[in-house]
Design an enzyme around this catalytic site. Structure first.
Site, PDB file in Angstrom:
ATOM      1  N   ASN A 287       1.075   7.031   3.952  1.00 41.20           N
ATOM      2  CA  ASN A 287       2.092   6.901   4.374  1.00 41.20           C
ATOM      3  C   ASN A 287       3.488   6.699   3.696  1.00 41.20           C
ATOM      4  O   ASN A 287       3.797   5.589   2.277  1.00 41.20           O
ATOM      5  CB  ASN A 287       1.861   4.882   4.344  1.00 41.20           C
TER       6      ASN A 287
ATOM      7  N   SER B 276      -3.026   0.945  -3.974  1.00 40.79           N
ATOM      8  CA  SER B 276      -2.620   1.990  -5.649  1.00 40.79           C
ATOM      9  C   SER B 276      -3.923   2.777  -5.285  1.00 40.79           C
ATOM     10  O   SER B 276      -4.392   3.251  -6.624  1.00 40.79           O
ATOM     11  CB  SER B 276      -2.450   0.632  -6.200  1.00 40.79           C
TER      12      SER B 276
HETATM   13  P1  PGA Z   1       0.555   1.642  -1.726  1.00 38.15           P
HETATM   14  O1  PGA Z   1       0.329   1.612  -0.715  1.00 38.15           O
HETATM   15  O2  PGA Z   1      -0.448   3.662  -1.937  1.00 38.15           O
HETATM   16  O3  PGA Z   1       1.883   2.340  -2.574  1.00 38.15           O
HETATM   17  O4  PGA Z   1      -0.075   0.915  -2.951  1.00 38.15           O
HETATM   18  C1  PGA Z   1      -0.501   1.685   0.706  1.00 38.15           C
HETATM   19  C2  PGA Z   1       0.200   1.696   1.793  1.00 38.15           C
HETATM   20  O5  PGA Z   1       0.436   0.668   1.850  1.00 38.15           O
HETATM   21  O6  PGA Z   1      -0.539   2.146   2.771  1.00 38.15           O
END
Ligand code: PGA
Length: 257
Positions: free
Chosen positions: A9, A214
């Protein structure tokens, strides 16, 4: 056996050139459908076309980060499902916590979008997840229950076959704090049991449930090894091929059962 799925994403990141460069690096590394893992990227709307061209004939699929549920018409600033299909999207992310919290999207709106996306031929990555306060208050399962009920209202057991669930605890998104493997597995098992109760055991066994929040090359393997974790929805670490590809490799290497 559920195929693993790793989706990036990109959120509101990249420009035309960096989007195509990133897509090119991924397409070169994943030239054909991998034996055990599906891979997708979800760039911002303006770059869907260019990224779609770059990953064509590779093993990387195209997804969008949002869609509007009405047919094309007077909806200034919105993007219709059929436009995404026209651009070669297979996937659309719906119900992301940033849409829910920053843009005020309700479960009811998410369900209308889900219905329209499925009817229009897209596969849906449906995001659910609790906030820190909700977890602290012991309400995680109640929140997941109401988000699933609300977001999947009107989706029957045949249509739900085109839905992938993403469990994304809000407190883990973009914070560097990842759910522990126990927290992730327990929420995923709750969601699978929910699918069994509200649809049937076959739907529960077949539906992929991704973890998001994360995910990094360093923590991917342990998370992906959990029995009910079928892949990852990756934000920050999807913006660099050298971070995203090791997560794909970790998904390929996982052995279950
Ligand atoms: P992140 O975002 O890996 O930066 O925590 C995940 C997401 O919002 O799909």
């Amino acid at each position: 056996m559920r195929r693993m799925f790793v989706a990036g994403n990109w959120k509101m990141n990249t420009l035309a050139r960096s989007a195509v460069e990133l897509a090119g690096a991924l397409a070169r590394a994943v030239p054909a459908r991998l034996p055990k893992v599906d891979v997708a990227v979800c760039p911002p709307f303006p770059y869907l076309s260019a990224v779609g061209g770059t990953i064509a004939r590779s093993g990387v699929e195209l997804g969008a980060q949002n869609a509007w549920h009405e047919k094309p018409g007077a909806f200034t600033g919105e993007v219709a499902v059929e436009m995404l299909v026209d651009l070669g999207c297979r996937w659309v992310i719906l119900g992301h916590s940033e849409r829910r919290l920053i843009f005020g999207e309700s479960d009811e709106l998410v369900s209308r979008k889900t219905e329209a996306a499925l009817a229009g031929g897209l596969d849906v990555i449906l995001c659910v997840g609790e906030t820190f306060e909700q977890r602290q208050a012991g309400r995680t399962e109640a929140v997941l229950d109401s988000q699933m009920q609300g977001s999947l209202a009107g989706i029957d057991s045949r249509a739900v076959g085109k839905v992938v669930i993403a469990y994304e605890p809000v407190w883990a998104i973009g914070t560097g704090v990842t759910a522990t493997t126990e927290q992730a597995q327990s929420a995923h098992l709750y969601l699978r049991t929910w699918l069994s109760r509200c649809y049937n055991p076959d739907v529960a066994a077949a539906t992929r449930i991704l973890y998001g929040g994360s995910v990094k090359p360093q923590n991917a393997q342990l998370l992906l090894e959990q029995p009910d974790v079928d892949g990852a929805l990756v934000g920050g670490a999807s913006l660099k091929a050298e971070d995203f590809l090791p997560i794909v490799r970790a998904a390929e290497a996982v052995r279950k059962g």
